[in-house]
Each structure stands twice: as C-alpha cells, then as structure tokens.
Design an enzyme around this catalytic site. Structure first.
Site, PDB file in Angstrom:
ATOM      1  CE  LYS A   1      22.378  18.042   4.737  1.00  0.00           C
ATOM      2  NZ  LYS A   1      21.932  18.031   3.259  1.00  0.00           N
TER       3      LYS A   1
ATOM      4  N   GLY B   1      22.285  28.768  -0.472  1.00  0.00           N
ATOM      5  CA  GLY B   1      22.436  28.092   0.602  1.00  0.00           C
ATOM      6  C   GLY B   1      23.316  26.811   0.729  1.00  0.00           C
TER       7      GLY B   1
ATOM      8  CG  ASN C   1      20.855  33.272  -3.382  1.00  0.00           C
ATOM      9  OD1 ASN C   1      20.046  32.710  -3.318  1.00  0.00           O
ATOM     10  ND2 ASN C   1      21.463  33.915  -2.469  1.00  0.00           N
ATOM     11  NE  ARG C   2      15.743  36.065  -0.803  1.00  0.00           N
ATOM     12  CZ  ARG C   2      14.733  35.446   0.203  1.00  0.00           C
ATOM     13  NH1 ARG C   2      13.434  35.692   0.153  1.00  0.00           N
ATOM     14  NH2 ARG C   2      15.343  35.067   1.302  1.00  0.00           N
TER      15      ARG C   2
ATOM     16  CG  ASP D   1      23.225  16.461  -0.153  1.00  0.00           C
ATOM     17  OD1 ASP D   1      22.298  15.513   0.225  1.00  0.00           O
ATOM     18  OD2 ASP D   1      23.365  17.375   1.030  1.00  0.00           O
TER      19      ASP D   1
HETATM   20  P1  ATR Z   1      19.454  25.629   2.829  1.00  0.00           P
HETATM   21  O1  ATR Z   1      20.600  25.188   3.384  1.00  0.00           O
HETATM   22  O2  ATR Z   1      18.336  24.790   2.701  1.00  0.00           O
HETATM   23  O3  ATR Z   1      20.065  26.004   1.292  1.00  0.00           O
HETATM   24  P2  ATR Z   1      19.822  28.076   3.622  1.00  0.00           P
HETATM   25  O4  ATR Z   1      21.414  28.187   3.661  1.00  0.00           O
HETATM   26  O5  ATR Z   1      18.946  28.904   4.725  1.00  0.00           O
HETATM   27  O6  ATR Z   1      18.891  26.862   3.097  1.00  0.00           O
HETATM   28  O7  ATR Z   1      19.622  28.957   2.110  1.00  0.00           O
HETATM   29  C1  ATR Z   1      18.192  29.273   1.712  1.00  0.00           C
HETATM   30  C2  ATR Z   1      18.280  29.698   0.067  1.00  0.00           C
HETATM   31  O8  ATR Z   1      16.923  29.629  -0.364  1.00  0.00           O
HETATM   32  C3  ATR Z   1      19.109  30.894  -0.001  1.00  0.00           C
HETATM   33  O9  ATR Z   1      19.571  30.861  -1.253  1.00  0.00           O
HETATM   34  C4  ATR Z   1      17.884  31.842   0.148  1.00  0.00           C
HETATM   35  O10 ATR Z   1      18.293  32.982  -0.629  1.00  0.00           O
HETATM   36  P3  ATR Z   1      18.947  34.356   0.114  1.00  0.00           P
HETATM   37  O11 ATR Z   1      20.563  33.830   0.050  1.00  0.00           O
HETATM   38  O12 ATR Z   1      18.825  35.532  -0.765  1.00  0.00           O
HETATM   39  O13 ATR Z   1      18.316  34.175   1.579  1.00  0.00           O
HETATM   40  C5  ATR Z   1      16.968  31.256  -0.724  1.00  0.00           C
HETATM   41  N1  ATR Z   1      15.352  31.719  -0.621  1.00  0.00           N
HETATM   42  C6  ATR Z   1      14.537  31.291   0.619  1.00  0.00           C
HETATM   43  N2  ATR Z   1      13.492  31.791   0.284  1.00  0.00           N
HETATM   44  C7  ATR Z   1      13.385  32.181  -0.930  1.00  0.00           C
HETATM   45  C8  ATR Z   1      12.426  33.086  -1.894  1.00  0.00           C
HETATM   46  N3  ATR Z   1      11.274  33.285  -1.408  1.00  0.00           N
HETATM   47  N4  ATR Z   1      12.756  33.674  -3.180  1.00  0.00           N
HETATM   48  C9  ATR Z   1      14.015  33.266  -3.506  1.00  0.00           C
HETATM   49  N5  ATR Z   1      15.045  32.561  -2.774  1.00  0.00           N
HETATM   50  C10 ATR Z   1      14.673  32.249  -1.479  1.00  0.00           C
END
Ligand code: ATR
Length: 282
Positions: free
Chosen positions: A65, A128, A150-151, A101
């Site tokens: 994207k 993300g 966010n985490r 989206d």
């Molecule tokens: P996408 O494009 O699908 O959003 P991404 O850019 O890889 O994918 O982002 C994934 C998101 O899910 C992020 O916000 C990630 O948190 P981090 O930025 O801290 O990595 C979050 N995420 C993934 N697994 C997680 C978990 N087990 N608990 C909390 N947040 C999670």
C-alpha cells in the site's frame, strides 16, 4: 471488457475478486477482476505492465500500500493522510491513488450498524498501516476524542505528527486526537474501541488494554474477521462489551467505494455482506 485486479503478496486469500464480481453483476458492469501476486521486488513492474495492457484499476493489499502511494502521479487527500493507497485508477497514462479503508470503516459503523461517531470517545489500538488508513475519516466524524494507542508508543506519536504534517486534517479536528502507549491508556469507558493491530494475524496475544475501557455500551470493533469471535472481540465480551463487530463489513464497504471510484455507480453492499457472512460460517 474493462479489467481490474487486486495486487498483493500473498494474494490468493483475497476476497476482492468475489466482492467486485458480485458488485459488477448486480450493477451490470462490463468488467472482469483478477488477482496479481508479484514477487516482492516486482510490484512497480507489475502495476506498470497491467496499466500498459489496458487495465483500468487496481486494489492494493499488503504489503504494497505504501509503494502504491509512492508510485502514483496524483494522490487523494485520503491517501495522503494515510501515507498509503489501496485503490489505483489509471486514466490517460497517469496513476491516481486513493485510500478507501477509512470510509469503509466509518460506513460500516455509522450506516450498517447505526452507531454515530460524532461526540463519541474512540480508542484506536495500533499504529501500523491499518490504523493510519482510518484516522482521518474517524476524525472527520467529529468524535469528542480519539486516542491512538500503540504497543510502541513512539510509533503512535509519529503517526499523529505525520498526519499533522500532511496538512489534510484541520488543527481543530487534530485537537481532539492524542497518541500514547498501551500502558498509558486511562482506565475509563470509551464509546468505541477499535483493534487495528495485527496481533491476531501474527498469532500474538491481544493488545493489553485496561478492562475498564469496555462498558456495556461500548462498540468493540476488530478490523480482522473470522469464523467465530476474534480474540480481541472475545476479550471485549469478557470485559462486558455487548456491541461486537468484526471487519467483514469494512471489507465490503471499502470495496464498494473503490468500485464507485472506478465505475461511478455505488453498489448495494448488504446482499454481498450477507453472502460473505454465510460463507464464512459454513
Ligand atoms: P498493518 O499494516 O497491518 O497495520 P504493521 O504496520 O506491521 O501492520 O503494524 C502492526 C500493528 O500491530 C502495530 O501497531 C503493532 O504494534 P508495534 O508498532 O508496537 O509493533 C501492532 N501489534 C502487532 N502485534 C501486537 C500485539 N501482540 N500486541 C499489541 N500490538 C501488536
């Protein structure tokens, strides 16, 4: 016959061909819709080739994207706010990028579920691409506040500062938006809690949020969908949320908006959503 496709890696699981084919049948559009799954380094080549062959437009899914956005000659405000595109339209040799989206999510919540977002408190989990794609449209509904949690706190802060820098969203609306780490979420009810993390896709645990964010009138919304309750929705129910929604409606609504951009006719989404729901449960 006009050609469209979804491009992604992997792409075999995509429901877009089915959804767009149903839309095309219902609205009597003379078009076909395929899947394209290029190697990771071949995205730009594949887009250019599809366009050169006379293709009219592409839906773009993970992980392309951001590259779709970068490749375009013209980018809509919605795409600029997200920094990503899920819809490309080819016209007179130029590539137009849009992102449907956010409008898909908002239509599913507001129109399909009759849940107003104006003057509501919204907690958006994740920073993300999935989260970035919807923030502008959520803010446009006029919530009293939108917390992006966010985490990794820094990523949420970056998302917000990049949205500000894009100039797409007014300072008045941005004043209602804050970013923080999951650990800083205040222990109080939100009207809407949206899971935009990829935790269930990556097999990780559901994002840790205080149980108090869920009340009986909270709408818990997971952008992911599945056969039963997603792990996030199961958690929300455990903590007392009664309104639970997965992301199937968002999927259909974002597709409908893409279809509208391409064909200038807006398809009925309810029958398609119903059919997909039935198939998901089979
Ligand atoms: P996408 O494009 O699908 O959003 P991404 O850019 O890889 O994918 O982002 C994934 C998101 O899910 C992020 O916000 C990630 O948190 P981090 O930025 O801290 O990595 C979050 N995420 C993934 N697994 C997680 C978990 N087990 N608990 C909390 N947040 C999670």
């Amino acid at each position: 016959m006009d050609r469209y496709a979804v491009i992604g890696h992997p792409v075999a699981h995509s429901r877009s061909p089915q959804i767009h084919t149903l839309f095309a049948e219902a609205t009597r559009q003379d078009m076909c819709y395929e899947r394209i799954g290029p190697e990771l380094d071949q995205f730009e080549v594949a887009v250019t080739q599809f366009m050169a062959e006379g293709g009219k437009g592409l839906n773009v899914t993970l992980p392309f994207k951001e590259r779709a956005f970068a490749l375009a000659d013209v980018q809509s405000a919605r795409a600029r706010a997200a920094g990503a595109a899920n819809t490309l339209t080819f016209y007179k040799g130029e590539i137009f990028a849009d992102n449907t989206d956010g409008v898909g999510l908002v239509r599913d919540i507001v129109q399909n579920q009759h849940f107003t977002l104006a003057h509501r408190s919204i907690l958006l989990l994740g920073a993300g691409g999935a989260a970035r794609g919807v923030i502008q449209l959520l803010l446009a509904e006029g919530p009293i506040r939108l917390i992006i949690a966010n985490r990794t706190a820094g990523r949420a802060l970056t998302v917000l500062s990049e949205l500000r820098a894009s100039g797409v969203v007014s300072e008045d609306l941005l004043a209602h938006c804050q970013a923080c780490g999951l650990e800083s979420i205040s222990a109080e009810h939100f009207d809407v809690v949206i899971n935009a993390t990829s935790s269930s896709l990556s097999g990780g645990s559901t994002p840790g949020v205080p149980a108090e964010v869920f009340g009986p009138e909270t709408l818990a919304y997971d952008m992911v969908y599945g056969k039963g309750l997603t792990p996030f929705l199961a958690l929300a129910r455990t903590h007392g949320a009664l309104l639970l929604s997965d992301g199937l409606g968002m999927l259909v609504e974002q597709a409908a908006e893409s279809f509208y951009l391409w064909r200038n006719v807006f398809p009925h989404t309810a029958p398609v959503l119903q059919q997909l729901r039935v198939e998901l449960l089979e």
